[in-house]
Write an enzyme that holds these catalytic residues in place. Structure first.
Site, PDB file in Angstrom:
ATOM      1  N   ARG A  74       3.577  15.089  -0.521  1.00  0.00           N
ATOM      2  CA  ARG A  74       2.997  13.762  -0.785  1.00  0.00           C
ATOM      3  C   ARG A  74       3.947  12.967  -1.676  1.00  0.00           C
ATOM      4  O   ARG A  74       4.179  11.783  -1.467  1.00  0.00           O
ATOM      5  CB  ARG A  74       1.609  13.874  -1.426  1.00  0.00           C
ATOM      6  CG  ARG A  74       1.074  12.517  -1.861  1.00  0.00           C
ATOM      7  CD  ARG A  74      -0.408  12.424  -2.180  1.00  0.00           C
ATOM      8  NE  ARG A  74      -1.032  13.587  -2.718  1.00  0.00           N
ATOM      9  CZ  ARG A  74      -0.927  14.019  -3.990  1.00  0.00           C
ATOM     10  NH1 ARG A  74      -0.194  13.359  -4.863  1.00  0.00           N
ATOM     11  NH2 ARG A  74      -1.537  15.112  -4.385  1.00  0.00           N
ATOM     12  N   TYR A 126      -1.413 -12.521   9.444  1.00  0.00           N
ATOM     13  CA  TYR A 126      -2.088 -11.500  10.248  1.00  0.00           C
ATOM     14  C   TYR A 126      -3.548 -11.373   9.776  1.00  0.00           C
ATOM     15  O   TYR A 126      -3.810 -11.350   8.562  1.00  0.00           O
ATOM     16  CB  TYR A 126      -1.323 -10.178  10.097  1.00  0.00           C
ATOM     17  CG  TYR A 126      -2.068  -8.992  10.634  1.00  0.00           C
ATOM     18  CD1 TYR A 126      -2.550  -8.969  11.934  1.00  0.00           C
ATOM     19  CD2 TYR A 126      -2.312  -7.884   9.833  1.00  0.00           C
ATOM     20  CE1 TYR A 126      -3.248  -7.889  12.425  1.00  0.00           C
ATOM     21  CE2 TYR A 126      -2.993  -6.780  10.316  1.00  0.00           C
ATOM     22  CZ  TYR A 126      -3.467  -6.798  11.618  1.00  0.00           C
ATOM     23  OH  TYR A 126      -4.168  -5.731  12.096  1.00  0.00           O
ATOM     24  N   ASP A 198       6.479 -10.576   3.905  1.00  0.00           N
ATOM     25  CA  ASP A 198       6.197  -9.694   5.040  1.00  0.00           C
ATOM     26  C   ASP A 198       7.212 -10.029   6.135  1.00  0.00           C
ATOM     27  O   ASP A 198       7.177 -11.106   6.725  1.00  0.00           O
ATOM     28  CB  ASP A 198       4.751  -9.921   5.524  1.00  0.00           C
ATOM     29  CG  ASP A 198       4.343  -8.943   6.621  1.00  0.00           C
ATOM     30  OD1 ASP A 198       5.228  -8.489   7.371  1.00  0.00           O
ATOM     31  OD2 ASP A 198       3.138  -8.659   6.745  1.00  0.00           O
ATOM     32  N   LYS A 223       5.811  -1.842  14.145  1.00  0.00           N
ATOM     33  CA  LYS A 223       6.262  -2.880  15.085  1.00  0.00           C
ATOM     34  C   LYS A 223       7.737  -2.680  15.466  1.00  0.00           C
ATOM     35  O   LYS A 223       8.087  -1.641  15.967  1.00  0.00           O
ATOM     36  CB  LYS A 223       5.997  -4.260  14.484  1.00  0.00           C
ATOM     37  CG  LYS A 223       4.634  -4.400  13.788  1.00  0.00           C
ATOM     38  CD  LYS A 223       3.458  -4.153  14.713  1.00  0.00           C
ATOM     39  CE  LYS A 223       2.156  -4.419  13.959  1.00  0.00           C
ATOM     40  NZ  LYS A 223       0.979  -3.897  14.629  1.00  0.00           N
TER      41      LYS A 223
END
Ligand code: PLP
Length: 411
Positions: A74, A126, A198, A223
Site C-alpha cells: 500500500r 466532468y 486536470d 483515459k
C-alpha cells in the site's frame, strides 16, 4: 505531431508547425523518449528489458529493524513506482502519486483543503468531479464556488474571497472550453492559492500544465495514458517535492494507492502514448471537419477548428488539439437517439481516450450526476454528443458517421 497531411485535407484545420512554439515541440520530443523508454533495461535480477511486475503485497526485512526499499505494497511498490517516475518525468514534476482512479486523484489533490476553505472550480467539468466537489461541500469538508474561468471578473471575484485552491479542467469535458493556464496560474499565485489542473483530455503528450505555472496536475489514467479501456486509475503529479511527499503519505494513509497490475498495464499503455494520440488526433481533426459541414449538426466543439473560441489559446499552450470533440445535433435528443442507434463503429459508452471510438450523451451519461440547473449553466444540452476518436481507419469513421447522420436527417 506529424499530422500536417490530415490537417491539410481537413478544411480549415491547422498544420503542425502552427500549433505550438519551438520549446513546446522540443520538450515534447524529449517526452516521447521518456514514454517509450523510461525504466527499460533496469532489471538487475535477470536483465529483463521490460521491467517486471511485482505483485507481492509484502517484503521480507533484511534483518530485525531493517526494512528494505519496500516493505508493504500500500505504501510502496516497484511497479507502481516505475509508472509514477515515468509520469513525473512526462509532466516535468518532482513527484507523482499513482492512485486507484481519476476521482481518487482529484480527491487527493484537494486533500489540503480544511473545513471553511474555499475551492474555486470550473462551472463546466466532468460530471463526476462536479458531484465529488458538491458532496464534499454539502458535508462541510470545504466550500466550493463553480466559476466560469473564462470570465476573468468572475474568477477574480471568487479569488478575492480567499480561495485556497483553484481547480481547472482544460479542455473541459464535454464542451472543450480552453482555459488560459498561464493566466489562471498567475491569478491563483497572486491570491496565494494552490493551482490544480486536470490534464486528462490531452495527456502530457499534448499539454504540460506544470511548465505553465500549475502546482499539481491530475489525471484519470483510465483515459489516454493507459489508452486501452482496461484499467481504472489516476495520478497526481506535483511540481514541488514536499507537497508531492505529503500527498503520497496521505494516499497511503487513506489507502487509495493504485494496484501494481493496473500500474503495469498503464505503463505498457504509456509506451505508445505519443503514437496513439498523434494518430487519434489526426482522425479527430477529420471527424470535426466532417461534422462541421454536415447540415444535421448545429455546432462542433473542437479546438482545432479556427472558429472555436479557444483555438488561438489552444495553439499557444498545447502541442496539439487532441482526440476529443463534442457536437450539438440540430434535432436535439431524438436526433441523438437515432444517431447512436445507427452508428456501427462508434460505440455508445462512457469513458474516452482508448484505441476504439466511443460516443456518449453527456446529459444521460457522463454528466447525469450534475443537477439540471448546473448542466444548463455549463451549456450541456440535450442534443450534445461527445466523441472520443480512436485508431480506426479515418475513411471508416467518416463513412459510419455519414450513414448514421443520413438516417438522422431523414427523421
Ligand atoms: N477527470 C476527467 C476530465 C474525466 O473525464 C474523468 C472521467 O471521465 C475523471 C476525471 C474521473 O476519472 P476516473 O473515471 O478514472 O475516476
Amino acid at each position: 505531431m506529424g499530422q500536417g497531411d490530415a490537417r491539410d485535407r481537413s478544411r480549415g484545420l491547422e498544420r503542425e508547425s502552427d500549433v505550438s512554439d519551438e520549446s513546446v515541440v522540443r520538450e515534447q520530443r524529449r517526452a516521447e523518449t521518456i514514454a517509450a523508454a523510461n525504466g527499460i533495461g533496469t532489471d538487475t535480477a535477470f536483465g529483463a528489458v521490460t521491467p517486471p511486475l511485482y505483485l507481492s503485497t509484502t517484503y521480507t526485512f533484511a534483518e530485525f529493524e531493517q526494512p528494505r526499499a519496500y516493505d508493504y505494497a500500500r505504501l510502496g511498490n516497484p511497479t507502481r513506482d516505475q509508472l509514477a517516475d515515468t509520469l513525473a518525468k512526462l509532466e516535468g514534476g518532482a513527484r507523482a502519486v499513482v492512485v486507484s482512479s481519476g476521482m481518487a486523484a482529484l480527491d487527493l489533490a484537494l486533500s489540503p483543503l480544511r473545513p471553511g476553505d474555499l475551492l474555486v472550480a470550473p462551472h463546466d467539468c466532468y460530471g463526476g468531479t462536479h458531484r465529488l466537489l458538491s458532496m464534499r461541500a454539502a458535508r462541510g469538508h470545504y466550500r466550493v464556488a463553480f466559476v466560469d474561468q473564462g470570465d476573468e471578473a468572475a474568477l477574480a471575484a471568487a479569488l478575492a474571497e480567499g480561495a485556497r485552491i483553484v481547480l481547472t479542467e482544460t479542455p473541459s469535458n464535454p464542451l472543450m472550453r480552453i482555459t488560459d493556464i498561464r493566466r489562471v496560474a498567475a491569478l491563483a499565485k497572486a491570491a496565494g492559492a494552490l493551482f490544480v489542473v486536470d490534464n486528462t483530455f490531452l495527456s502530457p503528450a499534448l499539454q504540460r500544465p506544470l511548465s505553465l505555472g500549475a502546482d499539481l496536475v491530475v489525471h484519470s489514467t483510465t483515459k489516454f495514458l493507459n489508452g486501452h479501456s482496461d484499467v481504472i486509475g489516476g495520478a497526481v503529479i506535483a511540481a514541488d517535492a514536499t507537497l508531492g511527499d505529503e500527498l503520497a503519505a496521505w494516499a497511503n494513509t487513506v489507502g487509495v494507492t493504485g494496484s501494481p497490475f493496473d500500474a503495469y498495464l498503464t505503463l505498457r499503455g504509456v509506451r505508445t502514448l505519443f503514437a496513439r494520440i498523434e494518430r487519434q488526433e489526426r482522425n479527430a481533426a477529420a471527424v470535426a471537419a466532417f461534422l462541421d459541414r454536415h447540415p444535421a449538426v448545429a455546432r462542433v466543439h473542437y479546438p482545432g477548428l479556427p472558429a472555436h473560441p479557444g483555438h488561438a489559446l489552444a495553439k499557444a499552450q498545447q502541442a496539439g488539439f487532441g482526440a476529443m470533440l463534442s457536437a450539438e445535433l440540430a434535432g436535439g435528443r431524438e436526433a441523438v437517439r437515432r444517431l447512436v442507434g445507427a452508428l456501427t463503429i462508434f460505440s455508445l459508452a462512457e469513458s474516452l481516450g482508448g484505441v476504439e471510438s466511443l460516443i456518449a450523451h453527456p446529459v444521460t451519461m457522463t454528466h447525469a450526476a450534475m443537477d439540471p440547473e448546473a448542466r444548463e449553466r455549463a451549456g450541456v444540452g440535450d442534443g450534445l454528443v461527445r466523441l472520443s476518436v480512436g485508431l480506426e481507419a479515418e475513411t471508416d469513421l467518416l463513412a459510419d458517421l455519414a450513414q448514421a447522420l443520413d438516417i438522422v436527417a431523414k427523421g
